[in-house]
Design an enzyme around this catalytic site. Structure first.
Site, PDB file in Angstrom:
ATOM      1  N   SER A 188       0.860  -1.190   0.000  1.00  0.00           N
ATOM      2  CA  SER A 188       0.000   0.000   0.000  1.00  0.00           C
ATOM      3  C   SER A 188       0.890   1.231   0.000  1.00  0.00           C
ATOM      4  O   SER A 188       2.039   1.193   0.483  1.00  0.00           O
ATOM      5  CB  SER A 188      -0.888   0.014   1.245  1.00  0.00           C
ATOM      6  OG  SER A 188      -1.499   1.279   1.428  1.00  0.00           O
ATOM      7  N   TYR A 201      -1.107  -1.207  10.389  1.00  0.00           N
ATOM      8  CA  TYR A 201      -1.332  -1.545   8.982  1.00  0.00           C
ATOM      9  C   TYR A 201      -0.162  -1.064   8.127  1.00  0.00           C
ATOM     10  O   TYR A 201       0.364  -1.805   7.287  1.00  0.00           O
ATOM     11  CB  TYR A 201      -2.636  -0.893   8.516  1.00  0.00           C
ATOM     12  CG  TYR A 201      -2.948  -1.048   7.045  1.00  0.00           C
ATOM     13  CD1 TYR A 201      -3.462  -2.235   6.552  1.00  0.00           C
ATOM     14  CD2 TYR A 201      -2.742   0.013   6.156  1.00  0.00           C
ATOM     15  CE1 TYR A 201      -3.770  -2.371   5.198  1.00  0.00           C
ATOM     16  CE2 TYR A 201      -3.051  -0.115   4.813  1.00  0.00           C
ATOM     17  CZ  TYR A 201      -3.566  -1.309   4.339  1.00  0.00           C
ATOM     18  OH  TYR A 201      -3.859  -1.440   3.007  1.00  0.00           O
TER      19      TYR A 201
END
Length: 296
Positions: A188, A201
């Site tokens: 990401s 995350y």
């Protein structure tokens, strides 16, 4: 209109404001408004992965679903991994692939369990007759505004879904892979500019890039390639299940194209890195983020 038609990327897909919406659990594609485009009709295959046997995690929805459909449209047979309570969505993906004349098998299970990951690979190899590509998309994210209230249980789940499962699945898959096989992981843009309320995350997404780059070097002598896709803001059920509903109204609005990406817009990237056309590409990252380098 298909992806092969020249279009303005600013207006090619829906842009905010969207209806306010929240979901529980991992989210449901059919409850989203607007519904994401996974390429069921918009993606056009050109035979780039003939006869490939692929295992895709997170195949029930979002990016994983788009990757599975794209590869099936390119000639691959696909094992579809998702949580047991996502079985209905996995059946939808299976039916799309079956209508293409390709084989799709559903292999549900919780990737936080080591034995489940091992069995998932074993079953995929058995059902498909081998394994040519491992495509890891499944991920967990949750907003935590204050580290002093961030539970160990939630931190642990993020680590296990995003990092441990990657390790367990790669370890199980490599012995079944012949030269020319591939591994594609999913990071990401948060790996580079983490959101302050999703630090766990972001940590895992940076770890995925580092792990994959190192793995690529380790597997080069076996003729196996490993690469990473780095998505930006993408319209998937993970978003309304992670953010407050009023934030979803404006999700992706500050991206340079003024909208979030659609899952189908990543399909070709997974095909490229999983298939034979990227034969000299390993240890690389391919960013699909609509000109943004930050998480939105």
């Amino acid at each position: 209109m298909s992806q092969l038609d020249k279009q303005d990327p600013r207006t090619q897909f829906p842009a905010p404001p969207f209806p306010a919406q929240t979901q529980g659990g991992t989210g449901d594609t059919n409850a989203m408004d607007p519904k994401p485009d996974h390429g069921e009709t918009s993606y056009l295959g050109t035979g780039r992965m003939p006869g490939y046997r692929v295992l895709v995690t997170g195949a029930d929805s979002g990016i994983g679903r788009a990757a599975a459909i794209a590869m099936a449209k390119e000639g691959a047979d696909v094992a579809l991994s998702g949580l047991p309570d996502e079985h209905a969505e996995l059946e939808e993906v299976r039916d799309v692939i079956a209508d293409l004349g390709r084989r799709a098998v559903i292999l549900p299970g919780d990737l936080t369990d080591e034995d489940t990951c091992q069995q998932l690979v074993t079953d995929a190899v058995s059902e498909l007759g081998g394994l040519d590509s491992l495509v890891l998309v499944a991920g967990h994210q949750k907003v935590n505004e204050d580290i002093t209230e961030h539970s160990t249980e939630d931190f642990d789940r993020t680590m296990k879904v995003n990092l441990y499962a990657m390790f367990w699945l790669c370890r199980a898959a490599v012995p079944h892979m012949a030269p020319g096989s591939t591994i594609v992981t999913t990071a990401s843009v948060s790996a580079y500019q983490p959101q302050s309320r999703m630090i766990d995350y972001a940590l895992t997404k940076a770890g995925i890039i580092t792990f994959t780059n190192g793995l690529a070097g380790q597997l080069a002598s076996k003729g196996i390639r490993a690469n990473t896709i780095v998505p930006g803001p993408i319209w998937t059920p993970l978003q309304p299940s992670s953010y407050p509903g009023d934030e979803i109204e404006h999700y992706g609005e500050s991206a340079p194209f003024g909208r979030p990406g659609q899952p189908v817009e990543l399909g070709a990237a997974y095909v490229h890195l999983a298939g034979p056309e990227s034969s000299y590409t390993s240890g690389s990252t391919l960013t699909i983020a609509g000109a943004t380098g930050v998480a939105v």
